[in-house]
Design a protein around this motif. Structure first.
Motif, PDB file in Angstrom:
ATOM      1  N   GLU A 228      28.798  38.847  34.600  1.00 42.38           N
ATOM      2  CA  GLU A 228      29.622  39.658  34.230  1.00 42.38           C
ATOM      3  C   GLU A 228      29.298  40.792  33.553  1.00 42.38           C
ATOM      4  OE1 GLU A 228      33.061  39.243  30.304  1.00 42.38           O
ATOM      5  OE2 GLU A 228      31.304  37.651  30.681  1.00 42.38           O
ATOM      6  N   GLY A 229      28.059  41.097  33.121  1.00 43.09           N
ATOM      7  CA  GLY A 229      27.469  42.414  32.525  1.00 43.09           C
ATOM      8  C   GLY A 229      26.874  43.067  33.797  1.00 43.09           C
ATOM      9  N   THR A 230      27.579  43.166  35.104  1.00 45.86           N
ATOM     10  CA  THR A 230      27.013  44.030  36.232  1.00 45.86           C
ATOM     11  C   THR A 230      27.389  45.317  35.949  1.00 45.86           C
ATOM     12  OG1 THR A 230      27.619  42.262  37.986  1.00 45.86           O
ATOM     13  CG2 THR A 230      27.704  44.498  38.638  1.00 45.86           C
ATOM     14  N   PRO A 231      28.389  45.911  35.257  1.00 48.38           N
ATOM     15  CA  PRO A 231      28.479  47.531  34.953  1.00 48.38           C
ATOM     16  C   PRO A 231      27.541  47.829  33.887  1.00 48.38           C
ATOM     17  CG  PRO A 231      30.642  46.378  34.745  1.00 48.38           C
ATOM     18  CD  PRO A 231      29.656  45.024  34.938  1.00 48.38           C
ATOM     19  N   ASN A 232      26.570  47.004  33.428  1.00 42.57           N
ATOM     20  CA  ASN A 232      25.439  47.399  32.692  1.00 42.57           C
ATOM     21  C   ASN A 232      24.200  47.802  33.451  1.00 42.57           C
ATOM     22  OD1 ASN A 232      27.287  47.121  30.314  1.00 42.57           O
ATOM     23  ND2 ASN A 232      26.565  45.144  30.067  1.00 42.57           N
ATOM     24  N   VAL A 233      24.210  47.212  34.497  1.00 44.48           N
ATOM     25  CA  VAL A 233      23.030  47.491  35.608  1.00 44.48           C
ATOM     26  C   VAL A 233      23.331  48.090  36.670  1.00 44.48           C
ATOM     27  CG1 VAL A 233      21.764  45.393  34.390  1.00 44.48           C
ATOM     28  CG2 VAL A 233      23.374  44.988  36.201  1.00 44.48           C
ATOM     29  N   THR A 235      25.173  51.829  38.385  1.00 45.25           N
ATOM     30  CA  THR A 235      25.668  53.051  38.129  1.00 45.25           C
ATOM     31  C   THR A 235      27.269  52.995  37.946  1.00 45.25           C
ATOM     32  OG1 THR A 235      26.148  53.705  40.380  1.00 45.25           O
ATOM     33  CG2 THR A 235      23.986  54.453  39.393  1.00 45.25           C
ATOM     34  N   ALA A 236      27.862  53.682  37.404  1.00 41.46           N
ATOM     35  CA  ALA A 236      29.353  53.814  36.833  1.00 41.46           C
ATOM     36  C   ALA A 236      30.096  53.856  38.187  1.00 41.46           C
ATOM     37  CB  ALA A 236      29.784  54.875  35.778  1.00 41.46           C
ATOM     38  N   GLU A 237      29.489  54.864  39.214  1.00 41.72           N
ATOM     39  CA  GLU A 237      30.208  55.004  40.402  1.00 41.72           C
ATOM     40  C   GLU A 237      30.229  53.879  41.182  1.00 41.72           C
ATOM     41  OE1 GLU A 237      32.488  57.323  43.137  1.00 41.72           O
ATOM     42  OE2 GLU A 237      31.973  57.786  40.789  1.00 41.72           O
ATOM     43  N   GLY A 238      29.325  52.954  41.254  1.00 33.37           N
ATOM     44  CA  GLY A 238      29.069  51.685  42.063  1.00 33.37           C
ATOM     45  C   GLY A 238      30.308  50.704  41.662  1.00 33.37           C
ATOM     46  N   VAL A 239      30.744  50.757  40.468  1.00 31.14           N
ATOM     47  CA  VAL A 239      31.807  49.729  39.900  1.00 31.14           C
ATOM     48  C   VAL A 239      33.043  50.284  39.368  1.00 31.14           C
ATOM     49  CG1 VAL A 239      29.883  48.107  39.276  1.00 31.14           C
ATOM     50  CG2 VAL A 239      30.636  49.978  37.597  1.00 31.14           C
ATOM     51  N   LYS A 240      33.186  51.473  40.017  1.00 29.57           N
ATOM     52  CA  LYS A 240      34.428  52.418  39.677  1.00 29.57           C
ATOM     53  C   LYS A 240      35.666  51.682  40.273  1.00 29.57           C
ATOM     54  CE  LYS A 240      36.646  56.918  39.965  1.00 29.57           C
ATOM     55  NZ  LYS A 240      36.390  58.142  40.583  1.00 29.57           N
ATOM     56  N   GLY A 241      36.657  51.305  39.337  1.00 32.87           N
ATOM     57  CA  GLY A 241      37.749  50.524  39.571  1.00 32.87           C
ATOM     58  C   GLY A 241      37.571  49.143  39.868  1.00 32.87           C
ATOM     59  N   LEU A 242      36.871  48.551  39.212  1.00 32.96           N
ATOM     60  CA  LEU A 242      36.505  47.074  39.289  1.00 32.96           C
ATOM     61  C   LEU A 242      36.514  46.282  37.840  1.00 32.96           C
ATOM     62  CD1 LEU A 242      33.739  46.983  42.288  1.00 32.96           C
ATOM     63  CD2 LEU A 242      36.184  46.958  42.441  1.00 32.96           C
ATOM     64  N   LYS A 243      36.775  45.342  37.805  1.00 32.00           N
ATOM     65  CA  LYS A 243      36.658  44.449  36.529  1.00 32.00           C
ATOM     66  C   LYS A 243      35.753  43.255  36.864  1.00 32.00           C
ATOM     67  CE  LYS A 243      39.252  42.356  32.821  1.00 32.00           C
ATOM     68  NZ  LYS A 243      40.491  42.083  32.348  1.00 32.00           N
ATOM     69  N   PHE A 244      34.718  43.031  36.001  1.00 31.42           N
ATOM     70  CA  PHE A 244      33.844  41.766  36.188  1.00 31.42           C
ATOM     71  C   PHE A 244      34.359  40.664  35.199  1.00 31.42           C
ATOM     72  CE2 PHE A 244      32.207  45.087  38.318  1.00 31.42           C
ATOM     73  CZ  PHE A 244      31.380  44.558  39.592  1.00 31.42           C
TER      74      PHE A 244
END
Length: 610
Positions: A228-233, A235-244
């Motif tokens: 669930e903590g993928t956005p913490n590890v 870059t912001a650009e890599g997970v832009k528009g996504l929810k974990f």
């Protein structure tokens, strides 16, 4: 360079009605051929008989965190630890996809029902051989390995959801184009599962949430999630528009869906892991035999204890550890949880005994063990050809000398909080960004997880021992993060150092690598933020002043607050500089020669009290 011919994708991917998925849908496939013998038990014969009866042995082969390591990893990154019968330990050279393929193929022999699954981070943070080509070589190799299914990991998002979709579906890279004239990348022949990764706008999973393996009426469902903590590890650009989403809630949701479809045997592929009490791959997590999971700690323990009892096993990853443990499910019954280290050094062989009458796994008959991907077996010739072809394309770039080292400079392989290679990288970043027109940095901080390998003296380069090639430096710094220089108050700098051992890093500390001149004391006898001792944080011998402003060089991942360093995201007056790899290579070139190779740093900037 084409991969070995595979099953037609349109045959392998059959839409499951009613899944309600925005993309490909749930997958149901008939997998291995019926050519292998044995593996099925006649009714009443227990688990030792064979025949066409009620009880069926299904072999589950699994691995995790390959990270595009097609060739045998160098140095400590290519070793596993084994505990011998006398209690002493030994290091064993392991890994290399040519050897992994051979081990998996040998393991499948005699097993009529065999599935190969993975738990994420197959790509991303990859050595040059794969990373230079946006990991197309690794996907081709996994196709040849006959991988049946994998979950996504956090590193599958290093280049964003659109690039991950290309890895699944094929097509040439949007900017780099096709790497081989006349050849279009075909994508993965196996499904990537991303049950807890949804589009923020639609709320639908961006890839299939589950996959059903079926053969001769035997059905086993796989649900794939990443942490669930993928956005913490990432870059912001890599997970832009996504929810974990929450791992447990997601797995339990799709477990119910699979059950409604008549699939009662379920394996969760979870890209989140734990820390075993021993680094040995053959450590017995359940030494006392009570299956209480005391031999492993970390996030996976809570996940395993709360995932539905209908899930029969969890294949995990992310922490790069080796373990085969039993952790009680919510009903109190022991349940298998496995992880196979990283970089293709181990694989897990699990026997799932399937009951045709109940369509479920007989938990008491499950057996599992980790096995070394040793290098004493023949290389798989098809994988060797694939690697050779991609190496020929990469050679002009990979073999360029960048500098010289006097001995091994350990990064990933160092167990110390302050890593020798971490000092080199931080110093490179400070030097590259300290000129006024480059940002005027006064100090540099480097995240430890961004150091992906060691610089190894004996395996360095093509010019002889001690040469560092572009391929090797890329393996150390594969993300091509752009460097930032920001204004940070002394107060926020102090807070960032305390966040190494508090907040989200309280139980999984992340010690930043620091450039020369920055010193402090880390007291591990204390707890939380108090471990960073007040009054000891100094720059060039002068205590950090909370009221002053400092120019700090950090990569874009840290500048976005990655790894739980929210204080670093408060930086202002940002200047974007060269990439981390470029400043690293420039430093190697400027500080080493064949006559005067770069020495191993003393690593004496952080004083550790234990």
């Amino acid at each position: 360079m084409a991969a070995t011919p595979r099953k037609n994708k349109t045959v392998r991917r059959i839409l499951a009605a009613g899944a309600g998925i925005a993309t490909v849908g749930a997958l149901v496939a008939a997998m291995p051929s019926a050519g292998a013998a044995g593996g099925e038990y006649a009714a009443g014969q227990g688990t030792n008989g064979k025949g066409w009866g009620r009880m069926v042995d299904v072999q589950l082969l699994s691995f995790n965190d390959l990270h595009g390591n097609l060739e045998p990893p160098a140095g400590s990154s290519g070793q596993v630890t084994r505990t011998k019968e006398d209690g002493t330990t030994e290091k064993i050279d392991a890994g290399g996809v040519e050897y992994l393929a051979t081990h998996l193929r040998q393991a499948r022999e005699g097993n009529r029902y065999s599935i190969t699954a993975a738990a994420g981070d197959m790509i991303g943070a990859s050595p040059l051989l794969s990373g230079l080509f946006h990991d197309e070589p690794t996907i081709e190799a996994l196709n040849d390995l006959d991988l049946d299914v994998t979950s996504v990991g956090n590193h599958e998002f290093d280049e964003g959801a659109r690039e991950l979709a290309r890895m699944q579906n094929g097509g040439c890279h949007p900017t780099a184009g096709c790497f081989v004239e006349g050849k279009t990348f075909e994508g993965a022949d196996f499904p990537y599962l991303a049950a807890n990764v949804t589009d923020e706008k639609t709320g639908k999973p961006i890839l299939d949430p589950y996959f059903v393996w079926e053969k001769d009426g035997v059905k086993i469902g796989f649900i794939g999630v990443t942490l669930e903590g993928t956005p913490n590890v990432v870059t912001a650009e890599g997970v832009k528009g996504l929810k974990f989403g929450d791992e447990v809630e997601t797995i339990n949701k799709y477990t119910k869906i699979l059950e409604r479809k008549g699939v009662k045997s379920i394996v969760a592929l979870v890209h989140e892991g734990g820390m075993p009490a021993s680094a040995s791959y053959n450590y017995n997590c359940d030494g006392d035999g009570d299956g209480d999971g005391e031999g492993v700690s970390g996030a996976i323990v809570d996940i395993a204890k709360n995932v539905s009892p209908q899930v029969d096993a969890l294949v995990t990853g992310h922490t790069h550890q080796a373990y085969v443990c039993s952790i009680p499910d919510p009903a109190g019954n022991p349940r298998l949880v496995t992880s196979a280290s990283s970089f293709g050094k181990l694989y897990t062989d699990t026997t799932l005994t399937y009951d045709r009458a109940t369509k479920d796994i007989v938990r008491t008959a499950v057996a599992s063990a980790n096995h070394v991907v040793s290098r004493d077996v023949p290389k798989a010739e098809d994988i060797s050809r694939l690697i050779s072809d991609w190496k020929a394309l990469a050679a002009p770039v990979a073999n360029r000398p960048q500098g010289f080292i006097a001995a091994d400079i350990n990064g990933r392989g160092s167990t110390a909080y302050e890593k020798p290679l971490g000092d080199v990288i931080a110093d490179a970043q400070l030097e590259g960004l300290s000129p006024a027109d480059k940002g005027g940095a006064q100090l540099a901080l480097m995240n430890p997880g961004g150091i992906r390998a060691d610089l190894v003296y004996k395996q360095s380069g093509v010019e002889g021992d001690g040469v560092v090639t572009y391929g090797e430096s890329f393996t150390v710094q594969p993300f091509t993060n752009m460097m930032n220089v920001v204004d940070l108050t002394g107060a926020n700098l102090i807070t960032a150092l305390k966040q190494q051992v508090s907040g989200s890093n309280l139980n999984s500390i992340k010690i930043l690598q620091v450039s020369k001149g920055l010193t402090y004391t880390l007291d591990m006898t204390k707890t939380g933020a108090d471990r960073v001792v007040d009054g000891t944080i100094k720059l060039n011998g002068e205590a950090i002043d909370p009221a002053k402003t400092y120019r700090v060089a950090i990569n874009e991942f840290l500048a976005g607050g990655g790894d739980g360093f929210a204080a670093l995201a408060t930086g202002t007056n940002k200047l974007v500089g060269a990439s981390d790899l470029d400043v690293f290579n420039a430093y190697l070139a400027g500080h080493s020669s064949a006559a005067n190779p770069l020495p191993v740093p003393a690593a004496d900037r952080i004083t550790v009290v234990k």
